[in-house]
Design an enzyme around this catalytic site. Sequence first.
Site, PDB file in Angstrom:
ATOM      1  N   HIS A  98       0.837  -1.209   0.000  1.00  0.00           N
ATOM      2  CA  HIS A  98       0.000   0.000   0.000  1.00  0.00           C
ATOM      3  C   HIS A  98       0.872   1.259   0.000  1.00  0.00           C
ATOM      4  O   HIS A  98       1.920   1.283   0.641  1.00  0.00           O
ATOM      5  CB  HIS A  98      -0.930   0.013   1.216  1.00  0.00           C
ATOM      6  CG  HIS A  98      -2.188  -0.777   0.978  1.00  0.00           C
ATOM      7  ND1 HIS A  98      -2.909  -1.327   2.006  1.00  0.00           N
ATOM      8  CD2 HIS A  98      -2.836  -1.109  -0.164  1.00  0.00           C
ATOM      9  CE1 HIS A  98      -3.956  -1.961   1.504  1.00  0.00           C
ATOM     10  NE2 HIS A  98      -3.926  -1.847   0.185  1.00  0.00           N
ATOM     11  N   GLU A 134      -0.799  -1.061  14.271  1.00  0.00           N
ATOM     12  CA  GLU A 134      -1.748  -0.162  13.621  1.00  0.00           C
ATOM     13  C   GLU A 134      -2.998  -0.082  14.486  1.00  0.00           C
ATOM     14  O   GLU A 134      -3.251  -0.952  15.327  1.00  0.00           O
ATOM     15  CB  GLU A 134      -2.116  -0.684  12.228  1.00  0.00           C
ATOM     16  CG  GLU A 134      -2.966  -1.951  12.237  1.00  0.00           C
ATOM     17  CD  GLU A 134      -4.159  -1.879  11.275  1.00  0.00           C
ATOM     18  OE1 GLU A 134      -4.839  -0.832  11.249  1.00  0.00           O
ATOM     19  OE2 GLU A 134      -4.392  -2.866  10.557  1.00  0.00           O
TER      20      GLU A 134
HETATM   21 ZN   LIG Z   1      -2.515  -1.215   4.100  1.00  0.00          ZN
HETATM   22 ZN   LIG Z   2      -1.907   1.475   5.933  1.00  0.00          ZN
END
Ligand SMILES: [Zn+2]
Ligand SMILES: [Zn+2]
Lengths: 692, 650
Positions: free
Chosen positions: B69, B201
């Site tokens: 990403h 995250e």
């Molecule tokens: Zn990602």
């Molecule tokens: Zn990300």
Amino acid sequence: MKFTCLSKGGGFHFSPCHMLNVSGFRILLDCPLDLSSLALFSPVPVAHQAHESLDTDSVIRKKQKIEKTLDANDLVHAEPWYKTVKNLHLWDASFIDVVLISSPMGMLGLPFLTRTRDFSAKIYVTEASARIGQLLMEDLVSMHMELRQFYGPEDSCFPQWMRWEELEVLPSELRKIALGKDCEELGAWMPLYSAVDVKDCMRKVQTLKYAEEACYNGTLIVKAFSSGLEIGTCNWTINGPKKNIAYISSSIFVSMHAMDFDFLGLRGNDLIIYSDFSSLDKNMENDDTYFDPVTSSSGRDDVSNLEEMAASLLKDDESAEEIEKLVFICACALDSVRVGGSVLVPIDRLGVVLCLLEQMSLLLESSSLKVPIYIISSVAEELLAFTNIIPEWVCKQRQEKLFSGEPLFAHVKLIKERKIHVFPAVHSPELLTNWQEPCVVFCPNWSLRLGPVVHLLRHWCSDPNSLLVLESGVDADIALLPFKPMAMKVLQCSFLSGLSLQKVQPLLKILQPKLVLFPKDLSCKIQISEANMIFLFSENETLRIPSSKESTDIDIATDLASKFRWKTFKQETITRLEGELFMDHGKHRLLSGFQPANSKQQRPLVHWGSPDVKVLLTELSKMGISGTIKQVTDDAKSEDDAKSENAAAIIDIHDPEKALIDVRETGTVIIAANENLASHIVKAVDIVLDGI
Amino acid sequence: MAIDSLVLGAGQEVGKSCVVVSINGKRIMFDCGMHMGYTDSRRYPDFSLISNTGDFDNALTCVVVTHFHLDHIGALPYFTEVCGYKGPIYMTYPTKALAPLMLEDYRKNMDRRGEDEQFTSDHITECMKKVIPVDLKQTVQVDKDLQIRAYYAGHVIGAAMFYAKVGDAAMVYTGDYNMTPDRHLGAAQIDRLQLDLVITESTYATTIRDSRYGREREFLKAVHTCIAAGGKVLIPTFALGRAQELCILLEDYWERMNLKVPIYFSAGLTIQANMYYKMLINWTSQKIKETYATRNAFDFKNVRNFDRSLINAPGPCVLFATPGMIVGGFSLEVFMQWAPSEMNLVTLPGYCVAGTIGHKLMSGKPTKIDLDKDTQIDVRCQIHQLSFSPHTDAKGIMDLVKFLSPKHAILVHGEKPKMATLKERIQSELGIPCYCPANNETVTVPSTHYVKADASETFIRSCLNPNFKFSTYSSVDKSYLDSKYSKAASGLQVSDERVAEGILVVEKGKKAKVIHQDELLLMLGDKKHEVQFAYCFPMHTERLQKTRTEELPSADTLLCDLDKCTLINQLSMKLSNELSDANILDLGEQLQVESFRVSICSKNSCPHRLSHSVHNDSESVFLCCHWSLRDEKLAWKIISIMKSSSPHTT
Ligand SMILES: [Zn+2]
Ligand SMILES: [Zn+2]
Ligand SMILES: [Zn+2]
């Protein structure tokens, strides 16, 4: 540590097999099958030959034991059995703790082990070897089924051909296959395992990636590193609390298909077991001695030098020579198809086949001959599909293909373009409708006793224009017996199957082991200058390797260590340990436990020194405990002839309660009726003695 | 010893993920992403904070990229080709294979937006050449001291969590991950590790999701309703990841419902991507892996390539167009054409970065969007927001942190207020100190350090001797996270007094030694002085008296053996009732509990008696006890039990 070489194997298809005893665990290295022994058996007989085999002439000749040139009738006409590692069945399978498999070939005998009762070892195999090995075993079972259909179900668990009277009349070449050189190998023969056995076996296998850590029983860490021989093949490192071992199987520095030999991953191990016997199989023309193991290792090579050496190992590789061989085979094949002959390639080396397919189709294309390539095997379709989804296991150049979005091997495209046709069997209907001669056929099995090759060889053996490509190492005389007279051309080709002896010394220089276990059979070809670091091994001899380390490493967490209560004596500072001991990944670790440290007993448990009774009395009186000293010399209570200060004494405590302290040279006994008082007396004793 | 984490991006926000971790003298950059919401210098991490001289090769040991990403890799070509970093870069095989497609697609779209090119096509090629691909679980020796290892993260194909270890200090950086399997990928998987720090995250720091199935159905229903009414469906996605997942979903639905409406891929979503996916099938879900030989899930039957001329062609269709979040390029071009019609549908992923048109569409129901000063778009089309996501929800984050039980946790890649809530939960529920640094802040946490010692054979053997308190822990009681892989990772744990029998000895100039207490005196050259307790006390029993009067007419002072045994046996029963977890050995004439021994004293004047002047009670016997220091508490407990068993004791 103990090491026993069970078998030095023979060639690419029959890996060596060893038993290793380390940190109390028994480790089996590889479990192959000796498929070359299949040569003993006759392939599926053609109808009329079946009768011929029973004719009286041959029976009589057999009985008379007339030594003459072998012919097809000398072969055993029975459902084949399979020869396992000869010394392995002498070991109790249930005592094996770990099995390490280095290659798909090294696992062909595994179902025999896994189906034994009480077998409970952990089996480690690389993911790619496991998949390829499984397909090879399934193919073996399916090819064998074809033969079984012919012979029908076995009626006895001890086949006719294994009786002594039958074995005795075998020609000597065949008797050697059946019984081995020392006539000890009859016990190694087994009827083949079933498809269910293979499935069961695969369920017991734990697959690993290259360089993935697997921890056995919290003690041993095993890791597989690419060996470059084939897709998925590996060398192993085994790290225990006291031993770091690297096991080197047949390895190839630079491969055209598999990931390169990752020798740098094997660094940092004290002991190397060198088990690449491939140079034994080669006919060494010159008797050069190559080996000068690490004489100059007194001074450690600096890093740049090491990198240089590593680069040189990778540089002068044999892969150029290998490509030439492939090109030569293709050229011979082209010559044959030009004159209308077909080409039969019963080579069961996945990497070689994949590269040959690419070369062959390139050459055919450029020659503008419309000759189809057929691949016939029950597992070919799956095997070919598999080779295209494993970029993590192939050589760098092929990985680059992934990164540019191309298939890893050209066969994907060639199958789509219908230049290569894949069929499960010679009798599959698609094959019959597509069949076209001349053609090039790749099919199993290299033993020429099983699989599609038998039918095709029968079909072409009398055609002088056709070509048979065999691996060297196959005894062509015996292998081709059933197909004689052979008009077909035969090309026997050797492929690179391991390290060349010149590279052993530079390799060891880079790896810097303290000890090397080296095959005795190879030692005559090398020069050994530092005998003390080399242990030579030969088949079925157990070597005992002394442990290099007396003690075990233990790691103590600093936060825990900072809470220890230290005491200083003479030069040493000592403390009693606390916390919890963990044993994981081969490491002993002492970490803070869940109990708070102060809840534990803080009193010394071990005492030494001689107590001074008077000082003890003073300490007691500080605590409000008073008593009197009654001197005694020994158990007999003659109170008056006390001779030395240190002689036994009894302190009579009368306040706050009655108690006795019996103090002697080697020990003190506290006699009290009250926990509190007893505990106070111990505190006083702690002060006058050394203790922890 | 400490671990410093310098957060260069994704601190209290989503976008330009980049954390530089210093750990025992090594410095690792985790991710090198770009921020899609900015077009100025804020789009890249501030690399000058790593080295103000620009000597990145010496400032960093390596760069690790978790997945393809752009918010994790978008700044990498700039960092290597423009800033000049030449050191090693690690990413998984799929990430290395697919990242160039993502970067190239983004670069092309940026060209159309008329912005300054930040990197060229050649930059991407050159940059990717420096990348060393890694496989899952492979232990990579970056240098002599630094080890890294990738673990499956779900999320997108090739996404990985990275473990890094230097000396005794170890940490995990999760990147983006998903704790539940989706259409084409499995769930994240990691071993139980000893960690000082986890950087995770936290996109969905407070969301708890229910089943994925219902949410997928919602999406399919929205699409079906739109095309049934003749509308056009725009699905803006990035080149890889979401596109393949949704396409598998649609293909499956198309087949079941026998739909013939075309599904298009815009130019950026080349069918070529599927070639990669086919070779990387081992990185997908178990279900897809199993069927690859017969039918490859990435062979899409209904998918066609889209042509610009089809934008205003009549009839319904579904179009996957890049880039995602409608940050510009082709998806914006189509959006401008289709947005004014209420028949059409725009499907947006669960998360759009602030500053993008996607984000504007999701926040409220705008009827007009200002593209720039001169362009305004009428928005009358329907907007469907996908409620399933390749990111883990809050429960998944909690599960992972709990499973790994690190000494400290850092949250990145999330929204500030939600992260604060999650941080509180991690601290209060798991008792793990947790931090949410902003961009360009550094968090310092202490790291594990071990004192190395040599343990003697006697100590190790005494510890590893199994006893009833001995526990081996294996994967059986581990959670689902590593159910497949860590079967081998079993270990032993010794937590009883045997550890306390060990003595740590430190001598100047020598390696510390751990020995068993029995070995200590030999080492010190001293003689052991045994300190023990003893106590010989009288006890009265009625049972005893009875026996004696019946069978021994003379008031003999000696007890027969049988009587001794009977008494000891009675005591033994009594003790086992009261001390349920003690190991009581009845040796006939003697009773033993650990080091405590008691027997019937037949001596006339035992030295362990405090009062010899027993009131000449012929019904009394003496119990002679002795025990060593370590069983002091136990011994007194036993004595009190024995005394209480007979009311007639003196
Ligand atoms: Zn990602
Ligand atoms: Zn990300
Ligand atoms: Zn007594």
